[in-house]
Design an enzyme around this catalytic site. Structure first.
Site, mmCIF file in Angstrom:
data_model
loop_
_atom_site.group_PDB
_atom_site.id
_atom_site.type_symbol
_atom_site.label_atom_id
_atom_site.label_comp_id
_atom_site.label_asym_id
_atom_site.label_seq_id
_atom_site.Cartn_x
_atom_site.Cartn_y
_atom_site.Cartn_z
ATOM 1 N N ARG A 77 0.813 -1.223 0.000
ATOM 2 C CA ARG A 77 0.000 0.000 0.000
ATOM 3 C C ARG A 77 0.849 1.277 0.000
ATOM 4 O O ARG A 77 0.308 2.377 -0.098
ATOM 5 C CB ARG A 77 -0.895 0.027 1.252
ATOM 6 N N TRP A 86 2.887 5.973 1.882
ATOM 7 C CA TRP A 86 2.976 6.460 0.501
ATOM 8 C C TRP A 86 2.743 7.950 0.612
ATOM 9 O O TRP A 86 1.636 8.397 0.901
ATOM 10 C CB TRP A 86 1.901 5.785 -0.356
ATOM 11 N N GLU A 90 -2.602 -4.006 -21.478
ATOM 12 C CA GLU A 90 -2.229 -4.548 -20.170
ATOM 13 C C GLU A 90 -0.748 -4.922 -20.154
ATOM 14 O O GLU A 90 -0.039 -4.679 -19.169
ATOM 15 C CB GLU A 90 -3.135 -5.749 -19.846
ATOM 16 N N LYS A 132 2.082 -3.356 -17.671
ATOM 17 C CA LYS A 132 2.894 -4.198 -16.784
ATOM 18 C C LYS A 132 4.379 -3.912 -16.978
ATOM 19 O O LYS A 132 5.128 -3.779 -16.017
ATOM 20 C CB LYS A 132 2.650 -5.694 -17.082
ATOM 21 N N GLU A 140 5.216 -0.482 -15.555
ATOM 22 C CA GLU A 140 5.148 -0.269 -14.111
ATOM 23 C C GLU A 140 6.189 -1.065 -13.331
ATOM 24 O O GLU A 140 6.654 -0.602 -12.300
ATOM 25 C CB GLU A 140 3.730 -0.519 -13.559
ATOM 26 N N HIS A 152 -0.583 5.754 -37.988
ATOM 27 C CA HIS A 152 -1.011 7.151 -37.959
ATOM 28 C C HIS A 152 -0.173 7.980 -36.990
ATOM 29 O O HIS A 152 -0.670 8.954 -36.442
ATOM 30 C CB HIS A 152 -2.504 7.219 -37.613
ATOM 31 N N LYS A 204 -0.406 -0.361 -4.304
ATOM 32 C CA LYS A 204 -1.390 -1.260 -4.912
ATOM 33 C C LYS A 204 -2.792 -0.671 -4.872
ATOM 34 O O LYS A 204 -3.558 -0.805 -5.809
ATOM 35 C CB LYS A 204 -1.370 -2.612 -4.215
HETATM 36 C C1 AGP Z 1 -2.017 -2.984 -11.849
HETATM 37 O O1 AGP Z 1 -0.872 -3.696 -12.170
HETATM 38 C C2 AGP Z 1 -1.806 -1.656 -11.348
HETATM 39 N N1 AGP Z 1 -0.908 -1.581 -10.271
HETATM 40 C C3 AGP Z 1 -2.987 -0.707 -11.266
HETATM 41 O O2 AGP Z 1 -3.155 -0.225 -12.552
HETATM 42 C C4 AGP Z 1 -4.340 -1.229 -10.728
HETATM 43 O O3 AGP Z 1 -4.883 -2.145 -11.619
HETATM 44 C C5 AGP Z 1 -5.294 -0.033 -10.529
HETATM 45 O O4 AGP Z 1 -4.768 0.813 -9.556
HETATM 46 C C6 AGP Z 1 -6.692 -0.446 -10.171
HETATM 47 O O5 AGP Z 1 -6.774 -1.081 -8.931
HETATM 48 P P1 AGP Z 1 -8.089 -1.842 -8.471
HETATM 49 O O6 AGP Z 1 -8.307 -2.962 -9.422
HETATM 50 O O7 AGP Z 1 -7.784 -2.302 -7.094
HETATM 51 O O8 AGP Z 1 -9.208 -0.851 -8.530
#
Ligand code: AGP
Length: 592
Positions: free
Chosen positions: A30, A76, A471, A475, A478, A494, A587
């Site tokens: 978190r 955080w 996706e 990944k 991130e 384009h 997260k």
């Molecule tokens: C996923 O790899 C990410 N860390 C992030 O985009 C995540 O999916 C997003 O914050 C949404 O979270 P949630 O599904 O808990 O709402």
């Protein structure tokens, strides 16, 4: 964002900070830029620092820090950079009150100015530090500890999950608005935390705290008054709230894997299997959701990040059936106006994402019905929905969503089939598709190793493969910190193709063979690109390829999902980043 934990024990010798650190370790997804612990025994002691939980246990002898009441925090940063001073817990002037907080206090500047006028001295730049000083101030005016705590909560505006200890009693005072708080009831020790996995090895008996509730926790059982909760002055009957959860403690540990992310990808077949059986066992709820979706004029599918990608895939499936489905990036919710004829599908692994909650709030106020798909039972998003559906992926600790994404996709395939009145028994084999695909993970790792040498990459797809390409790009970005973007393959001509020079990596996600990706491969090759593909059933003739055989094509996204995750994971490992705790991320995103 931020993880908070409170522990209160009956044990005569108290508990050591080691247990708090262990709980914080499971909460550190978190936030992980600073960490701290407060222990209350004969004295109140606070140890805190900038850094991660593991740095904390190296720096301090956590076994020698002991108390009957312990607070812990992993941060955080929102207000003030990550420094030792800004780390929580924060204390009052007389070092009698310690507070940990997850959230943001909007009116902290005004309150701080007033408190400074009254002589309070501040040591940090955080919004949180006003809380112990406010409690101190109200106590100074003659209030008892609980009244002072409640007066403080009434004075602040914003979002919060707050825990406070006050010298003079062995209680943890708590308050919640927007950010999560859940109590764990143990034998001689009780816990209160941002999330269940933190205390999962010690108890599965929980009490979820709702918005606008305040109260206190002692080491006694709820039957003996150990948990006291009030909502707007009314006492809540706690015993009606007690639930037993069925997550296993092992699921919150690495079990020999180097990273949670790798372990969680490997758990995907089980997660998908349990998700499908969970939904089939709860088929009445599924059919309630299906009825709402079918009766709607429009379906808005709301999510953030990975959950948005799952929603985008679902929206394409529905649009192909002629259903008016609109994918909505949660944080852009204000661009949409809904009505009583519309329905909302809110997708969120954590069930907490603030942007999703804000979107739900607006659409609910406009009269739309809300269905949610989350991985956390009794989560805020679930509780605010008309129909709550769940993935049963088990706790996901790695910041990158992996098994939960694959489980979301499996759930959405089930909903799609149910909407079409199609027999969905084929989904009972969904986990086998994931399992078979994982047998190719060596090849995906090899792609990842090559990608780790690059600074940029494109992921291209068409149709249902586009959300998977998006996706994959997310990944890689991130966790491996490689600049990667996804585009509809046709759209690449384009603009994006201008960046393609000799050796530029382009990875094609090729789930539906007849949509024309072949031409795009040739266009990229003609410009010297190094082409890769993850293809279902038919080769794309790229320089490097993973070809997956899938008998039931409806299930193909479930074959691609784990391989893009492995690819990203391997790139991160080769680059030496920490895929479980990527920089600047958390997260659960509970800020706008
Ligand atoms: C996923 O790899 C990410 N860390 C992030 O985009 C995540 O999916 C997003 O914050 C949404 O979270 P949630 O599904 O808990 O709402």
């Amino acid at each position: 964002m931020c993880g908070i934990i409170g522990i209160v024990t009956k044990r005569r010798e108290g508990q050591t900070a080691e247990i708090a650190v262990e709980c914080l370790d499971r909460l550190s997804y978190r936030g992980y830029d600073s960490v701290g612990v407060a222990t209350l025994g004969d004295n109140l002691e606070v140890v805190k620092m900038k850094g991660k939980v593991e740095d904390f246990s190296h720096k301090f002898d956590v076994n020698s820090i002991r108390g009957k009441v312990i607070l812990g925090h992993t941060r955080w940063a929102t207000h003030g950079p990550p420094t030792d001073y800004n780390a929580h817990p924060h204390t009052d002037c007389s070092n009698s009150i310690a507070v940990v907080h997850n959230g943001t206090i909007e009116n902290f500047r005004e309150l701080k100015a007033e408190l400074e006028m009254l002589g309070h001295k501040f040591k940090s730049q955080t919004d949180t530090e006003i809380i112990p000083h406010l409690i101190e101030e109200f106590k100074r005016r003659g209030m008892d500890s609980f009244s002072a705590f409640k007066a403080t909560v009434n004075a602040i505006e914003g979002t919060y999950a707050i825990l406070a200890v006050i010298r003079g009693d062995n209680r943890i005072y708590f308050a919640k608005k927007y950010n999560p708080l859940v109590i764990g009831i143990g034998e001689d020790t009780n816990y209160i935390s941002s999330d269940i996995p933190s205390f999962l090895p010690y108890t599965k008996t929980i009490v979820v705290i709702s918005d606008d509730e305040v109260g206190y926790l002692t080491a006694d059982s709820p039957l003996n008054g150990g948990v006291y909760i009030e909502h707007k002055g009314e006492k809540i009957e706690v015993n009606d709230r007690i639930k037993i959860i069925n997550w296993d403690a092992e699921s919150a540990s690495k079990e020999g894997y180097r990273h949670f992310m790798e372990k969680e990808i490997m758990e995907s077949p089980r997660s998908v299997k349990e998700t499908i059986s969970g939904l089939l066992a709860d088929i009445d709820e599924v059919m309630k959701a299906v009825k709402i979706l079918k009766d709607s004029r429009r379906i808005l599918i709301v999510g953030a990040g990975t959950s948005y990608h799952a929603g985008l895939l679902f929206s394409i499936l529905l649009q192909r059936e002629g259903i008016n489905a609109i994918p909505v990036i949660a944080s852009e919710y204000y661009n949409y106006r809904t009505s009583t004829d519309d329905s909302i599908l809110a997708i969120s692994q954590s069930g907490e994402t603030l942007d999703v909650r804000l979107a739900m709030g607006k659409f609910k106020a406009e009269g739309s019905k809300i269905i949610s798909l989350t991985n956390v039972i009794y989560s805020e998003i679930s509780r605010q929905s008309d129909v709550s559906l769940y993935t049963s992926a088990g706790p996901e600790i790695g910041v990158a969503a992996t098994k939960t994404f694959t489980s979301q996709v499996a759930s959405l395939l089930l909903l799609w089939s149910a909407i079409k009145d199609e027999d969905f028994s084929y989904l009972r084999n969904a986990h086998i598709v994931v399992e078979d695909s994982l047998s190719l993970s060596g090849k995906a790792s090899a792609f990842g190793e090559e990608l780790a040498k690059q600074s940029n990459a494109y992921f291209l797809g068409r149709g249902l493969s586009l959300p998977l390409a998006m996706e994959a790009a997310l990944k890689v970005k991130e966790i491996a910190y490689i600049h990667s973007e996804a585009y509809p393959a046709g759209e690449s001509k384009h603009g994006p193709i201008a960046l393609v020079t000799q050796g530029f990596p382009v990875i094609f996600i090729n789930g539906e063979e007849d949509l024309g990706l072949q031409d795009n491969v040739q266009e990229m090759k003609a410009r010297g690109s190094k082409t890769y593909s993850i293809s279902i059933n038919k080769s794309l003739n790229t320089d490097r390829e993973i070809l997956i055989k899938v008998n039931d094509k409806r299930l193909f996204p479930l074959a691609i999902a784990p391989l893009i995750q492995i690819l990203a994971y391997r790139s991160a490992v080769i680059k030496g980043t920490d895929p479980d705790k990527p920089r600047n991320l958390a997260k659960t995103v509970t800020v706008r």
